[in-house]
Design an enzyme around this catalytic site. Structure first.
Site, PDB file in Angstrom:
ATOM      1  N   ARG A   1      53.493  40.488  73.826  1.00 36.12           N
ATOM      2  CA  ARG A   1      52.226  40.576  73.082  1.00 36.12           C
ATOM      3  C   ARG A   1      52.531  40.752  71.601  1.00 36.12           C
ATOM      4  O   ARG A   1      51.865  40.196  70.735  1.00 36.12           O
ATOM      5  CB  ARG A   1      51.360  41.733  73.606  1.00 36.12           C
ATOM      6  CG  ARG A   1      50.170  42.036  72.698  1.00 36.12           C
ATOM      7  CD  ARG A   1      49.074  42.855  73.343  1.00 36.12           C
ATOM      8  NE  ARG A   1      49.561  43.934  74.146  1.00 36.12           N
ATOM      9  CZ  ARG A   1      50.131  45.066  73.676  1.00 36.12           C
ATOM     10  NH1 ARG A   1      50.265  45.245  72.386  1.00 36.12           N
ATOM     11  NH2 ARG A   1      50.553  45.993  74.503  1.00 36.12           N
TER      12      ARG A   1
ATOM     13  N   TYR B   1      29.508  27.064  62.884  1.00 32.40           N
ATOM     14  CA  TYR B   1      29.710  26.788  64.310  1.00 32.40           C
ATOM     15  C   TYR B   1      28.916  27.832  65.121  1.00 32.40           C
ATOM     16  O   TYR B   1      28.934  29.029  64.800  1.00 32.40           O
ATOM     17  CB  TYR B   1      31.206  26.855  64.627  1.00 32.40           C
ATOM     18  CG  TYR B   1      31.505  26.981  66.096  1.00 32.40           C
ATOM     19  CD1 TYR B   1      31.071  26.011  66.996  1.00 32.40           C
ATOM     20  CD2 TYR B   1      32.185  28.080  66.599  1.00 32.40           C
ATOM     21  CE1 TYR B   1      31.317  26.140  68.349  1.00 32.40           C
ATOM     22  CE2 TYR B   1      32.438  28.213  67.954  1.00 32.40           C
ATOM     23  CZ  TYR B   1      31.995  27.233  68.824  1.00 32.40           C
ATOM     24  OH  TYR B   1      32.230  27.372  70.155  1.00 32.40           O
TER      25      TYR B   1
ATOM     26  N   ASP C   1      37.134  28.413  57.462  1.00 32.13           N
ATOM     27  CA  ASP C   1      37.364  27.807  58.773  1.00 32.13           C
ATOM     28  C   ASP C   1      37.751  26.351  58.511  1.00 32.13           C
ATOM     29  O   ASP C   1      36.919  25.534  58.118  1.00 32.13           O
ATOM     30  CB  ASP C   1      36.093  27.920  59.632  1.00 32.13           C
ATOM     31  CG  ASP C   1      36.312  27.399  61.043  1.00 32.13           C
ATOM     32  OD1 ASP C   1      37.166  26.498  61.225  1.00 32.13           O
ATOM     33  OD2 ASP C   1      35.626  27.870  61.961  1.00 32.13           O
TER      34      ASP C   1
ATOM     35  N   LYS D   1      41.311  22.140  68.488  1.00 35.34           N
ATOM     36  CA  LYS D   1      40.773  20.871  68.001  1.00 35.34           C
ATOM     37  C   LYS D   1      41.894  19.984  67.451  1.00 35.34           C
ATOM     38  O   LYS D   1      42.786  19.609  68.177  1.00 35.34           O
ATOM     39  CB  LYS D   1      39.673  21.163  66.977  1.00 35.34           C
ATOM     40  CG  LYS D   1      38.646  22.211  67.455  1.00 35.34           C
ATOM     41  CD  LYS D   1      37.918  21.772  68.695  1.00 35.34           C
ATOM     42  CE  LYS D   1      36.926  22.710  69.333  1.00 35.34           C
ATOM     43  NZ  LYS D   1      36.889  24.108  69.076  1.00 35.34           N
TER      44      LYS D   1
HETATM   45  C1  LIG Z   1      34.513  25.045  63.467  1.00 38.73           C
HETATM   46  C2  LIG Z   1      34.896  25.885  64.657  1.00 38.73           C
HETATM   47  N1  LIG Z   1      35.396  27.108  64.475  1.00 38.73           N
HETATM   48  C3  LIG Z   1      35.750  27.893  65.513  1.00 38.73           C
HETATM   49  C4  LIG Z   1      35.599  27.468  66.817  1.00 38.73           C
HETATM   50  C5  LIG Z   1      35.957  28.395  67.951  1.00 38.73           C
HETATM   51  O1  LIG Z   1      37.178  28.018  68.496  1.00 38.73           O
HETATM   52  P1  LIG Z   1      37.587  28.206  70.042  1.00 38.73           P
HETATM   53  O2  LIG Z   1      36.638  27.379  70.855  1.00 38.73           O
HETATM   54  O3  LIG Z   1      39.001  27.724  70.087  1.00 38.73           O
HETATM   55  O4  LIG Z   1      37.458  29.673  70.355  1.00 38.73           O
HETATM   56  C6  LIG Z   1      35.101  26.183  67.065  1.00 38.73           C
HETATM   57  C7  LIG Z   1      34.937  25.703  68.448  1.00 38.73           C
HETATM   58  O5  LIG Z   1      34.303  24.691  68.687  1.00 38.73           O
HETATM   59  C8  LIG Z   1      34.740  25.362  65.951  1.00 38.73           C
HETATM   60  O6  LIG Z   1      34.248  24.132  66.119  1.00 38.73           O
END
Ligand SMILES: Cc1ncc(COP(=O)(O)O)c(C=O)c1O
Length: 408
Positions: free
Chosen positions: A75, A128, A200, A225
């Site tokens: 961890r 998001y 982000d 992604k």
């Molecule tokens: C722009 C964005 N940030 C964060 C996330 C969250 O990521 P995760 O689904 O890997 O937890 C997503 C998920 O779709 C996203 O599109």
């Protein structure tokens, strides 16, 4: 397992680049070379050119208090995860990378490292949906206050900052409206107000945009992604350039425990190796798809920052290498017609997520952003979002043509 560890002790394996990697970073700033070599020096026993998957929870120590190279419990640190973390740091131009079990685990760790009860955060008004949910349904219950603001509008962003604001949360391009925020201008605004800035960078990936170089304090990714790129792993990351913040985050990563497992880290690292070539192809295909859609009478609006008419086009051209693989559009005939287009698509697979080699289509209002329904972040019901993959673009255009047919 050791308890009561000092920050330095728990973070040694993922810390600043040294040895082969240090000389690599001195040798090149080329993204493609770093993607294939940073953090990935050949394995010392056999010379294996791919970092092994260290499927171990613990490590034999040479003596009490003398773990080998700082590894004591997975961890806290794992060599496969450390390879990914170093590569992520190199690709974002940062000092420290940290890999998590998901993008949301990374977001939560950042939030609870830099904010406390009573603090205030500004988030984009089209973040998001899961990010919105984290603030509105989880963090708020722990005393965090937040304001949603249109961050493509600098005056609105400035007005949302308060003396208690600890963090300005930027997403650009946004999910799913593909709005563009000016990272450098927002960083200057936030820093003047005494707040940190996190970007982000999921939609752009470090190949297209490097927020730390534009003044951001931290970058967050859903590596699920584009970084992973093959829709086969869930993961998240944080990258920072301030070593002290890196140490604090590493401390919380270990203390909160939402780490990436070794196999997941390995898959994500394999994805990063081809990120540059994949992103070029995603951009080529998305540009063609956006041009095709822009000429369709069934649509009232095509949202793609690469189109010259997009309100954020000039800022995107300044801060991004190209415009990415995500395209959204609004359907003139409304919600049911938008849903019907999603259902009719064949090559564009109907599904959530994005950034993989295969093309995906979805209805944000009923799928990825359903959790924002009834909130200030609700998305238009006639909106469709595409993640344009790397298939032959003629096939993608033909599929959209048949899906749009009779959508008036
Ligand atoms: C722009 C964005 N940030 C964060 C996330 C969250 O990521 P995760 O689904 O890997 O937890 C997503 C998920 O779709 C996203 O599109």
């Amino acid at each position: 397992m050791t308890h009561g560890l000092a920050v330095e002790e728990v973070t040694a394996p993922g810390a600043a680049p040294a040895g082969w990697e240090g000389s690599l970073r001195a040798m090149t700033r080329s993204f493609e070379t770093l993607a294939i070599h940073a953090g990935q020096d050949p394995e010392p026993v056999t010379g294996a050119v791919v970092p092994p998957i260290f499927a171990t929870s613990t490590y034999q120590q040479d003596a009490v208090g003398a773990p080998r190279q700082g590894y004591e419990y997975s961890r806290t640190a794992n060599p496969t995860r450390a390879a990914l973390e170093r590569c992520l740091a190199a690709l974002e131009g940062g000092q420290r990378g940290l890999a998590f079990a998901s993008g949301l685990a990374a977001e939560d760790t950042l939030l609870r490292t830099v904010c406390g009860p009573g603090d205030h955060v500004v988030i984009p008004d089209d973040a998001y949906g899961g990010t919105y949910r984290l603030f509105a349904r989880v963090a708020e219950r722990w005393g965090l206050r937040w304001t949603a603001a249109p961050l493509h509008d600098l005056d609105a962003a400035a007005a949302a900052l308060t003396p208690d604001t600890k963090l300005l949360w930027v997403e650009t391009p946004t999910n799913p409206l593909l709005r563009i925020a000016d990272i450098a201008a927002l960083a200057a605004l936030a820093h003047r107000a005494g707040a940190r800035v996190v970007v982000d960078n999921t939609f752009a990936s470090p190949y297209l945009q490097r927020p730390l170089e534009l003044g951001a304090d931290a970058v967050v990714h859903s590596t699920t992604k584009y970084c992973g790129g093959h829709s086969d792993v869930i993961g998240g990351a944080l990258v920072v350039s301030d070593p002290a913040l890196g140490e604090e985050l590493a401390y919380h990563q270990n203390a909160m425990g939402g780490v990436a497992g070794p196999f997941d880290a390995w898959l994500t690292l394999r994805g990063l190796r081809t990120l540059a070539v994949r992103m070029e192809r995603h951009c080529d295909n998305a540009e063609r798809v956006a041009e095709f859609l822009a000429g369709r009478p069934e649509l009232s609006e095509v949202l793609y920052p690469g189109l010259p008419g997009h309100p954020g086009h000039a800022v995107a051209a300044r801060q991004m290498r190209r415009f990415g693989g995500m395209v959204s559009f609004r359907v003139r005939a409304g919600e049911e017609a938008a849903v019907a287009i999603c259902n009719r698509a064949r090559l564009f697979l109907l599904g959530e997520s994005l950034g993989g080699v295969e093309s995906l289509i979805e209805h944000p209002g009923r799928m990825t952003h359903a959790s924002a329904s009834g909130s200030p972040l609700e998305v238009p019901p006639d909106l469709v979002r595409l993640s344009v993959g790397i298939e032959a673009v003629e096939d993608l255009v033909a599929d959209l043509g048949q899906a749009l047919h009779s959508a008036r």
